[in-house]
Design an enzyme around this catalytic site. Structure first.
Site, mmCIF file in Angstrom:
data_model
loop_
_atom_site.group_PDB
_atom_site.id
_atom_site.type_symbol
_atom_site.label_atom_id
_atom_site.label_comp_id
_atom_site.label_asym_id
_atom_site.label_seq_id
_atom_site.Cartn_x
_atom_site.Cartn_y
_atom_site.Cartn_z
ATOM 1 N N ASN A 6 1.159 -1.848 0.335
ATOM 2 C CA ASN A 6 0.221 -0.122 -0.284
ATOM 3 C C ASN A 6 0.721 1.011 -0.125
ATOM 4 O OD1 ASN A 6 -1.532 2.054 0.415
ATOM 5 N ND2 ASN A 6 -2.279 0.984 2.085
ATOM 6 N N ARG A 107 -2.758 -2.545 -3.290
ATOM 7 C CA ARG A 107 -3.953 -1.711 -3.386
ATOM 8 C C ARG A 107 -3.950 0.447 -3.854
ATOM 9 N NH1 ARG A 107 -4.767 3.534 1.050
ATOM 10 N NH2 ARG A 107 -7.130 3.266 0.606
ATOM 11 N N HIS A 196 -13.314 2.792 0.220
ATOM 12 C CA HIS A 196 -13.068 1.347 1.467
ATOM 13 C C HIS A 196 -13.710 0.188 0.450
ATOM 14 C CE1 HIS A 196 -13.261 4.504 4.843
ATOM 15 N NE2 HIS A 196 -11.670 4.371 4.974
ATOM 16 N N GLY A 226 -13.093 5.010 11.359
ATOM 17 C CA GLY A 226 -12.034 4.893 11.298
ATOM 18 C C GLY A 226 -11.487 6.227 11.376
ATOM 19 N N ARG A 257 -11.844 14.837 8.593
ATOM 20 C CA ARG A 257 -12.608 15.007 7.207
ATOM 21 C C ARG A 257 -13.829 15.338 7.846
ATOM 22 N NH1 ARG A 257 -11.007 10.432 4.731
ATOM 23 N NH2 ARG A 257 -9.368 10.387 3.322
ATOM 24 N N ARG A 301 -10.736 7.267 20.604
ATOM 25 C CA ARG A 301 -10.364 7.007 22.083
ATOM 26 C C ARG A 301 -10.414 7.887 23.081
ATOM 27 N NH1 ARG A 301 -6.593 1.900 22.650
ATOM 28 N NH2 ARG A 301 -5.882 2.299 20.832
ATOM 29 N N GLU A 401 -8.053 -5.315 5.011
ATOM 30 C CA GLU A 401 -8.123 -4.765 3.768
ATOM 31 C C GLU A 401 -6.767 -6.521 3.102
ATOM 32 O OE1 GLU A 401 -8.523 -1.921 5.805
ATOM 33 O OE2 GLU A 401 -9.566 -0.181 3.400
HETATM 34 P P1 ADP Z 1 -7.232 3.754 9.644
HETATM 35 O O1 ADP Z 1 -8.857 4.580 9.472
HETATM 36 O O2 ADP Z 1 -6.249 4.933 10.115
HETATM 37 O O3 ADP Z 1 -6.675 2.801 9.706
HETATM 38 P P2 ADP Z 1 -8.248 2.982 12.351
HETATM 39 O O4 ADP Z 1 -9.441 1.787 11.735
HETATM 40 O O5 ADP Z 1 -6.842 2.356 12.723
HETATM 41 O O6 ADP Z 1 -7.837 3.789 11.461
HETATM 42 O O7 ADP Z 1 -9.131 3.762 13.681
HETATM 43 C C1 ADP Z 1 -8.468 4.276 14.232
HETATM 44 C C2 ADP Z 1 -10.079 5.116 15.712
HETATM 45 O O8 ADP Z 1 -10.349 4.132 16.017
HETATM 46 C C3 ADP Z 1 -8.770 5.783 16.079
HETATM 47 O O9 ADP Z 1 -9.831 7.086 16.172
HETATM 48 C C4 ADP Z 1 -9.073 5.396 17.253
HETATM 49 O O10 ADP Z 1 -8.952 6.238 18.441
HETATM 50 C C5 ADP Z 1 -9.656 4.214 16.780
HETATM 51 N N1 ADP Z 1 -10.395 3.116 18.278
HETATM 52 C C6 ADP Z 1 -9.022 2.185 18.891
HETATM 53 N N2 ADP Z 1 -9.334 1.890 19.487
HETATM 54 C C7 ADP Z 1 -10.437 2.572 19.971
HETATM 55 C C8 ADP Z 1 -11.064 2.402 21.209
HETATM 56 N N3 ADP Z 1 -10.800 1.251 22.450
HETATM 57 N N4 ADP Z 1 -12.053 2.889 22.099
HETATM 58 C C9 ADP Z 1 -12.631 4.298 21.005
HETATM 59 N N5 ADP Z 1 -11.734 4.399 19.392
HETATM 60 C C10 ADP Z 1 -10.942 3.536 19.480
#
Ligand code: ADP
Length: 427
Positions: A6, A107, A196, A226, A257, A301, A401
């Site tokens: 990727n 990708r 996605h 995410g 965004r 988080r 993915e």
């Molecule tokens: P990307 O789109 O970059 O692949 P991810 O799918 O890894 O991102 O998602 C990242 C998001 O997931 C962040 O906002 C992160 O805070 C959230 N996240 C991960 N673990 C938790 C959790 N335990 N509680 C709430 N949000 C979480």
């Protein structure tokens, strides 16, 4: 084994996957490419004891178990993509993995209207992907560079392109068109493409398997949440509608965004901020969303933690995020009419019980009743139904993915043996 790549403008994420066993053997990231501090970090699965590879999966079925990986980090001077992949090839060779590679899966962000499936890369395919540069100037050139460099480094391996957009090519015209002059689409490729798609497709296949239903009979709404977030109405295994558009900017509220806004804001704010349209678009992409609203962070988080401690910006950002997701779910009942499951995935969908609970609370009228005992314990790689018996079904399914790219690459490049359907039973 499949090498999955990727490629971004200054980074390369990669993994070595065994698609049939559904195991990730190597993963890593090269970053700051082309500048001082360029480096590559490679995590290599270590067979401590003579443990069978499958035991690298944890109890929940997640593919990566960090403890089982040994990490190697190499500085690349100010090397670029070529130096990064050359180092990766060298390391794979040293670990005896190079000769086991059978193909490379890339990708590719944008396949325009050309690609409704993944494709083995040929000069004609490169030409078509290059044509898509005009509508994906930030992403496709980097993906093409990745293909070029991987072909140089691994000239004997077939290369496959797996597109973020291709899954959504099944959307009907009344769904994918904007209500703009028809000439915009015909002459300038203006339409909704959606992104996605690799994740949404993986979730559809995996959910069909989990519910023991043929994919062709499966109606789900997949909420991939995410850093980037999008939602997809999937009917009979096919994308009918999705929230991202011509670019990944519209739809749900994301880390940085804005998601949907009134387009008239662009010129209005350009004037107010003494910038141009691109300046405003940059703010909508990079300084808006959860970050912009909370004035705290783009990280869900951290936001949910701050919200429980009373941070008002965080509370508002979380409320807005959940409300927007719920509105899209309700909207996507229109193309589906009947729903087998609302599926949460992505970092937020897989881990945040609070977000899922808030989304489902908005959707009580569709018959969703969350089971708090299960929902609260669903994080860190668990796949499960989080609603009560008798409720409309909502579930958490982990996306992967890289595995989807590896599976497509394997399917398209397998040289011998009967065509086996790829199953997720070991996943
Ligand atoms: P990307 O789109 O970059 O692949 P991810 O799918 O890894 O991102 O998602 C990242 C998001 O997931 C962040 O906002 C992160 O805070 C959230 N996240 C991960 N673990 C938790 C959790 N335990 N509680 C709430 N949000 C979480």
């Amino acid at each position: 084994m499949i090498l999955v790549i990727n490629c971004g403008s200054s980074s390369v994420k990669f993994a070595v996957m065994e698609p049939l066993e559904q195991v990730m053997l190597v993963s890593g990231l090269a970053e700051k490419l082309g500048s001082d501090g360029a480096e590559i970090a490679i995590k290599i699965g270590v067979q401590k004891n003579p443990t069978p590879r499958r035991s690298w999966k944890d109890a929940s079925g997640s593919l990566i178990k960090i403890e089982d990986y040994q990490k190697e980090v190499y500085q690349l001077g100010n090397g670029g993509h070529t130096e990064a992949l050359a180092k990766l090839v060298e390391v794979l060779k040293a670990h005896g993995l190079l000769n086991e590679l059978t193909a490379v899966g890339h990708r590719v962000v944008h396949g325009g209207s050309y690609f409704s499936d993944s494709a083995v890369i040929t000069p004609e395919i490169i030409e078509k992907v290059t044509e898509c540069n005009v509508i994906a100037p930030l992403h496709n050139p980097a993906n093409l560079l990745g293909i070029e460099v991987a072909t140089q480094q691994l000239p004997n391996l077939p290369q496959v392109a797996v597109f973020d957009t291709s899954f959504h090519q099944t959307m009907p015209d009344y769904s994918y068109l904007y209500a703009t002059p028809r000439s915009w689409e015909k002459e300038h490729h203006v339409r909704r493409y959606g992104f996605h798609g690799t994740s949404h497709r993986f979730i559809a296949i995996k959910t069909a398997e989990l519910l023991n239903k043929p994919l062709s009979d499966l109606n789900i709404i997949c909420a991939h949440m995410g850093n980037g977030s999008s939602i997809c109405a999937i009917k009979g295994g096919e994308s009918m509608d999705t929230s991202m558009g011509f670019t990944p900017l519209p739809g749900l509220i994301m880390g940085t965004r804005s998601g949907d806004i009134d387009p008239a804001l662009i010129t209005y704010m350009a004037e107010r901020l003494n910038t141009d349209a691109q300046g405003v678009i940059d703010i909508l992409n990079k300084k808006s969303g959860l970050l912009g609203v909370s004035e705290l962070t783009n990280d869900m988080r951290e936001l949910t933690e701050a919200a429980t401690k009373g941070h008002e910006g965080a509370q508002l950002a979380v409320e807005m995020f959940c409300y927007r997701v719920a509105k899209y779910v309700a909207e996507y009942m229109v193309p589906l009419q009947r729903l087998d499951a609302l599926v949460f995935t992505g970092g937020i969908g897989e881990n945040s019980a609070i977000v899922r609970e808030k989304v489902l609370a908005h959707l009580r009228f569709l018959g969703f009743i969350v089971d708090p005992a299960v929902n609260d314990k669903t994080y860190g790689g668990k796949t499960t139904v989080i609603t009560t018996a008798g409720s409309t079904r909502a579930m958490v399914v982990n996306t992967n993915e890289e595995l989807m790219i590896a599976m497509d690459t394997h399917q398209l490049t397998r040289t011998s043996g009967a065509v086996k359907s790829v199953s997720f039973e070991n996943y």
